[in-house]
Design an enzyme around this catalytic site. Structure first.
Site, short mmCIF file in Angstrom:
data_model
loop_
_atom_site.label_atom_id
_atom_site.label_comp_id
_atom_site.label_asym_id
_atom_site.label_seq_id
_atom_site.Cartn_x
_atom_site.Cartn_y
_atom_site.Cartn_z
N LYS A 180 0.87 -1.19 0.00
CA LYS A 180 0.00 0.00 0.00
C LYS A 180 0.91 1.23 0.00
O LYS A 180 1.43 1.65 1.04
CB LYS A 180 -0.89 -0.03 1.26
N CYS A 288 14.60 10.43 5.74
CA CYS A 288 14.58 10.11 7.18
C CYS A 288 15.99 10.10 7.73
O CYS A 288 16.18 10.10 8.94
CB CYS A 288 13.88 8.81 7.43
P1 NAD Z 1 2.90 9.25 6.84
O1 NAD Z 1 3.04 8.67 8.19
O2 NAD Z 1 2.00 10.43 6.68
O3 NAD Z 1 2.34 8.15 5.79
C1 NAD Z 1 2.96 6.89 5.65
C2 NAD Z 1 1.91 5.86 5.22
O4 NAD Z 1 0.92 5.75 6.25
C3 NAD Z 1 1.18 6.22 3.94
O5 NAD Z 1 1.04 5.05 3.16
C4 NAD Z 1 -0.17 6.74 4.43
O6 NAD Z 1 -1.22 6.45 3.53
C5 NAD Z 1 -0.37 5.99 5.74
N1 NAD Z 1 -1.10 6.78 6.74
C6 NAD Z 1 -1.00 8.13 6.93
N2 NAD Z 1 -1.78 8.51 7.97
C7 NAD Z 1 -2.37 7.39 8.45
C8 NAD Z 1 -3.28 7.14 9.51
N3 NAD Z 1 -3.74 8.11 10.29
N4 NAD Z 1 -3.69 5.86 9.72
C9 NAD Z 1 -3.24 4.86 8.95
N5 NAD Z 1 -2.38 5.04 7.91
C10 NAD Z 1 -1.94 6.28 7.67
O7 NAD Z 1 4.38 9.57 6.32
P2 NAD Z 1 4.82 10.36 5.01
O8 NAD Z 1 4.51 11.80 5.18
O9 NAD Z 1 4.34 9.66 3.80
O10 NAD Z 1 6.40 10.13 5.07
C11 NAD Z 1 7.29 10.97 5.78
C12 NAD Z 1 7.63 10.40 7.14
O11 NAD Z 1 8.20 9.10 6.99
C13 NAD Z 1 8.68 11.23 7.87
O12 NAD Z 1 8.31 11.32 9.22
C14 NAD Z 1 9.95 10.42 7.71
O13 NAD Z 1 10.93 10.63 8.71
C15 NAD Z 1 9.40 9.02 7.76
N6 NAD Z 1 10.32 8.06 7.15
C16 NAD Z 1 10.98 7.21 7.97
C17 NAD Z 1 11.89 6.31 7.45
C18 NAD Z 1 12.64 5.37 8.35
O14 NAD Z 1 13.32 4.50 7.85
N7 NAD Z 1 12.57 5.52 9.66
C19 NAD Z 1 12.10 6.25 6.07
C20 NAD Z 1 11.38 7.13 5.25
C21 NAD Z 1 10.49 8.03 5.81
#
Ligand code: NAD
Length: 496
Positions: A180, A288
């Site tokens: 997803k 990240c």
């Molecule tokens: P996000 O948390 O908004 O979304 C990630 C995924 O979760 C998406 O597929 C989205 O559809 C889903 N999602 C969003 N809100 C949700 C909810 N309330 N309930 C269920 N599912 C939900 O993250 P983003 O903005 O897409 O990505 C950026 C973030 O990801 C930053 O915080 C970054 O640091 C983090 N990140 C972490 C790593 C790591 O390895 N630790 C790697 C890449 C990105």
């Protein structure tokens, strides 16, 4: 309400080896963040469509797990060559929907391919172990078996790489999978699944579902989904980890970050500047592993401040497909507004804006979500900004009088994704490696991104779970251990 152009597409699901158009009534635009062009739309999918994908994956599982490991990896060899062959096309899609430069997009795809290559070693990586005569005539063995249906939920910032932290290992271990992707960037996985479709994988082994929260909640709650891999922000990671735990499922949830780099006075300052500038501002700071706080120690403060300000000011910002562009836009208008307001907050809390990248004019791309590199100097160590993930091209500078003070600053961070040190001292480097409270450590490295054969680590609020993505951890995560203790009566063998 979607405003699709003629070239834009309604992004379908890929379920049971076929493209399926969603019947959802609500759709969300997929935008090019540099131009504002609408590239397509994603469904705000209902639970029933997600369940179709789970049922397809569940139906494919019994035969797939009985397929020998050697045969399960053959489609992955094909996938590697297809990804290589289509790398430019995929990179252009990433740049168009995510905004990063073409070169950065290609770089993340190299990391995706590397994970496919490593998963091709599953016939060895998945082996268990055994011991004869744990008691006289009794043998014991540990076998690894796949879990069943598993799901991966991924973020917007690496649309081509992050799904591949999971996909190759999950299926090579004999699981069937549902991916997803982020609703902001669904087109990269659409193209990747067009390639997966050509690899000869049996129907239902890999499935793609588009959507947002409903899709995620349905995957977590569905009784036939055994495990969840997640990468995204910390609040969502925490929520998914808790919800999966309630349902008794295993989960690995990688969250947000606020990474510090410590610069000692004995560092090679010109190398440090170049590398830290790339780490802070590459991918518009939406990594990240981006360095977000530079902690200068002693005399490093002045030398580093002057050189990083020059480096940041010289970065060429624009559309990632235009020649010479070094940094693209951030993902949405909301992100841009949030980042600009955090810069304002930094100023209110006592920081000086050394380089101000707010509201730049980028010719030909007036509708893009652009910011230029920004540096906040003298950010108080205890201010809110030092612990808030900005996820944009903003570097905060904090000063420490010695390494002890810098280490204390690192310890106070709620996050633990990455910490880096720039120095020419071996003993300072060893101390840092030993004591820094983060899962990925860089010594004279700005983005300490683990290769596919190492775990993509992360500590504290940057990770919830035990087994990380990639490498041996992925094999542990996607298999469960079965222990067999065996005895055969001697008389039977004497018969033959
Ligand atoms: P996000 O948390 O908004 O979304 C990630 C995924 O979760 C998406 O597929 C989205 O559809 C889903 N999602 C969003 N809100 C949700 C909810 N309330 N309930 C269920 N599912 C939900 O993250 P983003 O903005 O897409 O990505 C950026 C973030 O990801 C930053 O915080 C970054 O640091 C983090 N990140 C972490 C790593 C790591 O390895 N630790 C790697 C890449 C990105």
């Amino acid at each position: 309400m979607s405003t699709l152009t003629a070239a834009a597409i309604k992004v379908p699901h890929y379920i049971n080896g076929a493209w399926v158009e969603s019947t959802a009534s609500n759709w969300q635009d997929v935008m090019n963040p540099a131009s504002g062009e609408v590239l397509g739309s994603v469904p705000q999918v209902e639970a029933a469509e997600v369940s179709m994908a789970v049922e397809a994956a569940a139906a494919a599982y019994p035969d797939w797990r009985r397929t020998p490991a050697e045969d399960r990896i053959q489609p992955l060899f094909k996938l590697k060559f297809l990804l290589e062959e289509h790398i430019d096309e995929l990179s252009r899609v990433i740049t168009r929907e995510n905004g990063k430069t073409f070169g950065e997009a290609k770089g993340e795809l190299r990391r995706a391919i590397e994970n496919v290559e490593v998963a091709c070693g599953i016939p060895m990586m998945m082996q268990g172990y055994n011991l004869e005569d744990v008691a006289r005539g009794i043998d014991e063995m540990m076998i690894r078996q796949p879990l069943g249906v598993v799901a991966a939920i991924t973020p917007f910032n690496f649309p081509g790489m992050i799904p591949f932290w999971f996909l190759p290992y999950a299926i090579a271990c004999g699981n069937t999978l549902i991916v997803k992707p982020s609703e902001h960037v669904p087109l990269t996985m659409k193209l990747a699944f067009e390639l997966l479709d050509k690899t000869g994988l049996p129907k239902g082994v890999v499935n793609l579902v588009n959507g947002g929260k409903t899709a995620v909640d349905t995957l977590i709650d569905h009784p036939k989904v055994r495990a969840i891999s997640f990468v995204g922000s910390t609040p969502v990671a925490r929520y998914i980890y808790a919800r999966a735990g309630e349902k008794g499922k295993r989960a690995q949830c990688q969250g947000g970050a606020k990474n510090s780099v410590v610069i000692l006075p004995d560092a090679d300052m010109s190398m440090a500047t170049q590398i830290i500038s790339d780490s802070a501002f590459g991918c518009a700071g939406q990594r990240c592993l981006a360095v977000s706080v530079a902690v200068t120690v002693g005399e490093a403060q002045k030398t580093f401040r002057d050189s990083i300000a020059d480096a940041a000011s010289s970065i060429r910002v624009g559309y990632g497909l235009d020649d010479g562009t070094q940094m693209g836009p951030v993902i949405t208008k909301q992100s841009k507004d949030r980042i600009e307001s955090l810069i304002g907050l930094g100023e209110k809390q006592g920081a000086k804006i050394l380089v101000d990248g707010r509201s730049p004019k980028i010719s030909k791309y007036e509708s893009g979500h652009f910011l230029k590199p920004t540096i906040l100097d003298g950010v108080p160590a205890e201010s809110e900004l030092t612990h808030t993930e900005i996820f944009g091209p903003v570097l905060s500078m904090v000063h420490a009088s010695n390494l002890d003070e810098a280490m204390e600053f690192l310890s106070n961070s709620p996050f633990g994704n990455q910490a880096s040190l720039f120095t020419s001292s071996g003993s300072a480097a060893r101390r840092f490696r030993y004591e820094a409270p983060a899962g990925n450590i860089g010594i004279n490295i700005g983005v300490a991104a683990p290769m596919a054969y190492f775990p993509f680590s992360g500590w504290k609020d940057s990770f919830f779970g035990v087994m990380h993505g990639q490498g041996r951890d992925a094999v542990e995560f996607y298999t469960e251990k079965k222990v067999v203790v065996e005895r055969w009566a001697k008389e039977h063998s004497r018969k033959f």
